[in-house]
Write an enzyme that holds these catalytic residues in place. Structure first.
Site, PDB file in Angstrom:
ATOM      1  N   SER A  33      15.304  -6.237-116.127  1.00  0.00           N
ATOM      2  CA  SER A  33      15.829  -7.223-115.009  1.00  0.00           C
ATOM      3  C   SER A  33      17.344  -6.642-114.671  1.00  0.00           C
ATOM      4  CB  SER A  33      16.077  -8.721-115.453  1.00  0.00           C
ATOM      5  OG  SER A  33      16.583  -9.412-114.402  1.00  0.00           O
ATOM      6  N   PRO A  34      17.741  -6.730-113.418  1.00  0.00           N
ATOM      7  CA  PRO A  34      19.157  -6.114-113.068  1.00  0.00           C
ATOM      8  C   PRO A  34      20.300  -6.813-113.995  1.00  0.00           C
ATOM      9  CG  PRO A  34      17.790  -6.599-111.168  1.00  0.00           C
ATOM     10  CD  PRO A  34      17.255  -7.417-112.322  1.00  0.00           C
ATOM     11  N   CYS A  36      24.335  -6.784-114.720  1.00  0.00           N
ATOM     12  CA  CYS A  36      25.484  -5.897-114.493  1.00  0.00           C
ATOM     13  C   CYS A  36      26.255  -5.325-115.323  1.00  0.00           C
ATOM     14  CB  CYS A  36      26.565  -7.078-113.825  1.00  0.00           C
ATOM     15  SG  CYS A  36      25.826  -7.584-112.157  1.00  0.00           S
ATOM     16  N   ALA A  68      22.914  -5.015-110.145  1.00  0.00           N
ATOM     17  CA  ALA A  68      23.370  -5.415-108.569  1.00  0.00           C
ATOM     18  C   ALA A  68      24.168  -4.475-108.089  1.00  0.00           C
ATOM     19  CB  ALA A  68      24.060  -6.921-108.433  1.00  0.00           C
ATOM     20  N   GLN A 110      18.503  -2.935-107.133  1.00  0.00           N
ATOM     21  CA  GLN A 110      18.804  -4.119-106.481  1.00  0.00           C
ATOM     22  C   GLN A 110      19.992  -3.951-105.565  1.00  0.00           C
ATOM     23  OE1 GLN A 110      20.648  -7.664-108.645  1.00  0.00           O
ATOM     24  NE2 GLN A 110      18.919  -8.543-108.353  1.00  0.00           N
ATOM     25  N   TYR A 193      25.540 -15.415-104.406  1.00  0.00           N
ATOM     26  CA  TYR A 193      25.933 -14.339-103.638  1.00  0.00           C
ATOM     27  C   TYR A 193      25.654 -14.557-102.117  1.00  0.00           C
ATOM     28  CZ  TYR A 193      26.936 -12.449-108.290  1.00  0.00           C
ATOM     29  OH  TYR A 193      27.166 -12.539-109.678  1.00  0.00           O
ATOM     30  N   ARG A 241      14.774 -11.213-104.981  1.00  0.00           N
ATOM     31  CA  ARG A 241      15.184 -12.337-105.949  1.00  0.00           C
ATOM     32  C   ARG A 241      15.891 -13.450-105.223  1.00  0.00           C
ATOM     33  NH1 ARG A 241      18.256 -11.102-111.879  1.00  0.00           N
ATOM     34  NH2 ARG A 241      15.930 -11.075-112.521  1.00  0.00           N
ATOM     35  N   ARG A 334      18.475  -9.988-121.434  1.00  0.00           N
ATOM     36  CA  ARG A 334      19.188  -9.996-122.563  1.00  0.00           C
ATOM     37  C   ARG A 334      18.488  -9.302-123.703  1.00  0.00           C
ATOM     38  NH1 ARG A 334      21.425 -14.262-119.942  1.00  0.00           N
ATOM     39  NH2 ARG A 334      23.695 -14.387-119.867  1.00  0.00           N
TER      40      ARG A 334
END
Length: 365
Positions: A33-34, A36, A68, A110, A193, A241, A334
């Site tokens: 998963s993206p 940051c 992102a 992404q 966002y 997403r 995570r």
């Protein structure tokens, strides 16, 4: 007289079943998963990103998606965000995608615009909003001049020219992503966002064609999708997403997400990555797999492929999500930080065969 009854065997995918979307075959259903990293200067990828993303490819993931990645400088969450708003960003990203593909995974990116949540410090520096008059800050943009929290500086409400620039920025970023070697794009329309701000009635109080009705509020996402598809090859997957729920009365709901997914499927989106929250401060009932129900509902009621994300940490848990038909892929964040080689461990625990890197064969169970 003998009567033979032939029962057609139903294929039941599992966590390590391949999945083909358009021309791209993913070797299993595990996606990075993206996440940051806030480790860029002026948007440039560096060796941190090469190692962070590359190690997950070595670890057996089928698809590795970048964090992102800002389509414009003003679309960054923080000064440390990864970016793809200029051609100079391509070179290092190309090295990273090459490494990912060399090790059997697919490289995805992404594309994102932070909207009113832009111009913030990195989390380890406090995460607070950087005022626009600070030398390290900038003005944030949004559908309406409503700050994320009351004590924050209000964003600038986008006018028609500003909206056109956003669409052009996503299109140009998609073209650069193709040059950089990515084979999957995910449009970031979640977590409060910019695109999420447009479709949520909590943050969009406009009275023009981009506000009010459901059809108007999803307009920006559809127009960004159309702009990206002008430069993104038809044979490569395109994901979105979304935040499946605002978890707040009067906000975006799971039913809205189903209706949006139906439209996105019709517009050529291949998979909806089903996250939630992030647009307002909300009380979310966190528990293992707390968002999986959204992926299941959207998949069943819209017919589109879905990805499940959120506190998925155990191989058996991830496998059950796929086997039960709740989602088509699982996205881990995570857990991949804790264990870059999660797929190798998961295969061992589930009794599945998976190819190990030759350099690691001596450590295979």
């Amino acid at each position: 007289m003998l009567v033979y009854i032939f029962v057609k065997k139903t294929y039941m995918p599992h966590l390590f079943s391949p999945l083909k979307i358009k021309s791209i075959e993913f070797k299993n259903r595990i996606v990075v998963s993206p996440m940051c990293e806030y480790s860029s200067i002026d948007g440039f990828a560096n060796d941190w990103h090469l190692v962070h993303l590359g190690s997950r490819a070595v670890g057996g993931a089928a698809l590795v998606i970048t964090e992102a990645t800002a389509v414009s400088a003003e679309g960054r969450i923080s000064p440390g965000d990864l970016g793809i708003w200029k051609d100079e960003h391509i070179e290092k990203l190309k090295q990273i995608t090459g490494f990912i593909h060399q090790h059997g995974a697919v490289a995805g990116i992404q594309l994102a615009h932070a909207g009113r949540k832009a111009s913030h410090q990195e989390p380890w520096n406090g995460g607070k909003q950087i005022p626009s008059d600070n030398e390290n800050g900038w003005e944030s943009l949004a559908p309406s001049a409503i700050p994320f929290t009351e004590n924050q500086e209000a964003p600038i409400e986008l006018d028609k020219a500003g909206i056109e620039k956003v669409k052009a920025d996503f299109k140009a970023a998609a073209a650069r992503a193709l040059k950089a070697g990515f084979k999957v794009i995910e449009l970031h329309a979640a977590h409060g966002y910019l695109i999420h701000e447009f479709y949520s009635p909590l943050s969009n109080h406009r009275n023009d064609v981009y506000g009010g009705s459901f059809e108007n509020r999803i307009r920006l996402l559809l127009e960004v999708t159309a702009a990206v598809k002008e430069v993104w090859p038809d044979e490569y997957p395109l994901f979105v997403r979304i935040s499946s729920s605002d978890w707040t009365e009067g906000g975006w709901t799971a039913h809205d997400s189903v209706e949006l997914a139906k439209v996105l499927k019709d517009k050529g989106i291949d998979l909806v990555d089903c996250s939630s929250g992030g647009n307002v401060l909300a009380k979310i009932p966190l528990k293992p797999g707390y968002q999986v129900e959204f992926a299941e509902q959207i998949r069943k009621e819209s017919g589109i492929l879905t990805g499940a994300v959120g506190m998925i940490t155990e191989p058996e848990q991830a496998d059950q999500i796929i086997q039960s038909g709740q989602a088509d892929v699982v996205l881990l964040a995570r857990e991949f930080l804790r264990d870059p080689h999660f797929p190798l461990r998961a295969a061992h625990q589930l009794g599945r065969e998976i190819k190990w890197p030759s350099q690691y064969e001596r450590a295979k169970w």
